[in-house]
Design an enzyme around this catalytic site. Structure first.
Site: not given
Length: 309
Positions: A117, A283
Site C-alpha cells: 500500500d 487488499h
C-alpha cells in the site's frame, strides 16, 4: 548492524526476539523493529497501519533475512515532521530517503525492500531515486501514484474515495475524522476487515489513529500523493527514468487492481524486469494470506540473493 536491545513488543505480535529501537534518521525519529540474519530486507507498511502488519510473516522471514520494519514517518510511533505548503515532508521521496538512511545507519548500503500500500509507493520511489541501494523490490497492491491520478474515473471516485477525501485542504478531513477515527479508518473504508486481524496489531493501529497528530500526518500523506508524489512520477515518466532492479508485483485477486488495471502491463511501463501475480486475497495480503505472501517474498528475494552468490 548494532546488537539487538530488549524486545519491548507485545508477546504474540509476531516479533518476539526482535530488537525495538527509536532511531533518528535525518529530520525524523522512527520506531524500528529488527531481527534475524542474512541478506537485509526492509519491510514498509501501508495505511492505516504500522509495522505490526508484518507480524504474520516477520519471524519466518527472519530465518532467511535480516528483517528491518519501521513505522513510516507520521505513522505509529514515528515522529511527525512539520507540514509545508507543498506537502513534501510527507511525500514518498522523503519517506524513501528515510528508508535508505535507516538501512545505512544499520550498516546496509544495499538491500531488498518490500512495501504494501503506501509502503509500496515508498518502495518504488526508493528504487527510482536510489538505484544503487535497492537490489530487488516487491510492491503489494499498488500501481504508481501518477498512474492512479492519470486514470482516475468514477470507479476511483467511488471505490477509493478516501484518496480525494484525505487530500482535501486542512482541516476538513481532520475535523470530520476526529469524533470517531476508528470508525473512519476501520469501518467506513474497509467494512471492518481490519478489526479481524491479529489483536496486538489492531490495538496498535487503534492507539495510533486516536492520536490527532497521526490523523493529520495521514492526511498529509494523501495530500502529498495528489501533489508532489504525482509530480515526481510525472517528471520521471517525462524524463524516461525507469526502475532498473528486478520488481515483483503482488496484488489482491479480490481487490480493485484486479478489476481496474492490467497490473503487470502498467508496471512494465515503469520497470525493466517485472514479474508478479494476484493472490486470492483482499487488499491486506500479508494479513489475509500470510503463507502465500511469505512464499512469494521468499521465492523472489531469496532467489535473487542465491543468483547473486
Amino acid at each position: 548492524m548494532p546488537p539487538p536491545g530488549p524486545d519491548t513488543g507485545t508477546r504474540g505480535d509476531g516479533f518476539d526476539g526482535f530488537a525495538q529501537a527509536r532511531l533518528t534518521v535525518g529530520d525524523v525519529t522512527l520506531r524500528v523493529r529488527s531481527g534475524g540474519s542474512g541478506p537485509p530486507l526492509l519491510l514498509l507498511h501501508g495505511y492505516p497501519e504500522t509495522h505490526l502488519m508484518w507480524g504474520g510473516v516477520a519471524a519466518e522471514l527472519a530465518e532467511d533475512f535480516t528483517v528491518v520494519a519501521p513505522d513510516l514517518r507520521g505513522y505509529g510511533d514515528s515522529s511527525k515532521p512539520p507540514t509545508v505548503p507543498g506537502h513534501e515532508t510527507y511525500g514518498k521521496r522523503a519517506m524513501a530517503d528515510d528508508g535508505v538512511r535507516l538501512m545505512r545507519q544499520l550498516g546496509f548500503d544495499a538491500f531488498d525492500v518490500v512495501g504494501h500500500d503506501r509502503g509500496g509507493r515508498v518502495a518504488y520511489r526508493m528504487a527510482l531515486d536510489s538505484p544503487d541501494a535497492v537490489r530487488r523490490v516487491t510492491v503489494m497492491d499498488v500501481v504508481p501514484t501518477g498512474e492512479v491520478w492519470a486514470r482516475a474515473d468514477a470507479r476511483l471516485a467511488l471505490g477509493y474515495w478516501h484518496w480525494s477525501f484525505l487530500a482535501l485542504p486542512e482541516p476538513v478531513p481532520e475535523r470530520l475524522i476526529a469524533p470517531d477515527p476508528e470508525f473512519f479508518f476501520f469501518d467506513a473504508e474497509f467494512g471492518g476487515a481490519v478489526r479481524g486481524f491479529a489483536p496486538e496489531a489492531v490495538a496498535d493501529y487503534a492507539r495510533s489513529v486516536r492520536d490527532p497528530a497521526v490523523v493529520h500526518a495521514i492526511c498529509e500523506d494523501y495530500r502529498a500523493g495528489a501533489t508532489c508524489d504525482r509530480d515526481d512520477d510525472d517528471a520521471d515518466r517525462a524524463a524516461g527514468r525507469r526502475i532498473t532492479c528486478p520488481l515483483q508485483v503482488l496484488w489482491a485477486g479480490r481487490g480493485a487492481l484486479a478489476t481496474w488495471y492490467d497490473t503487470l502491463a502498467v508496471w512494465r511501463e515503469w520497470a525493466d524486469d517485472v514479474t508478479g501475480e494476484a493472490l486470492d486475497s483482499g487488499h491486506f495480503l500479508a494479513e489475509e494470506r500470510p503463507a502465500e505472501t511469505l512464499a512469494a517474498i521468499r521465492r523472489f528475494h531469496g532467489d535473487g540473493h542465491a543468483q547473486a552468490a
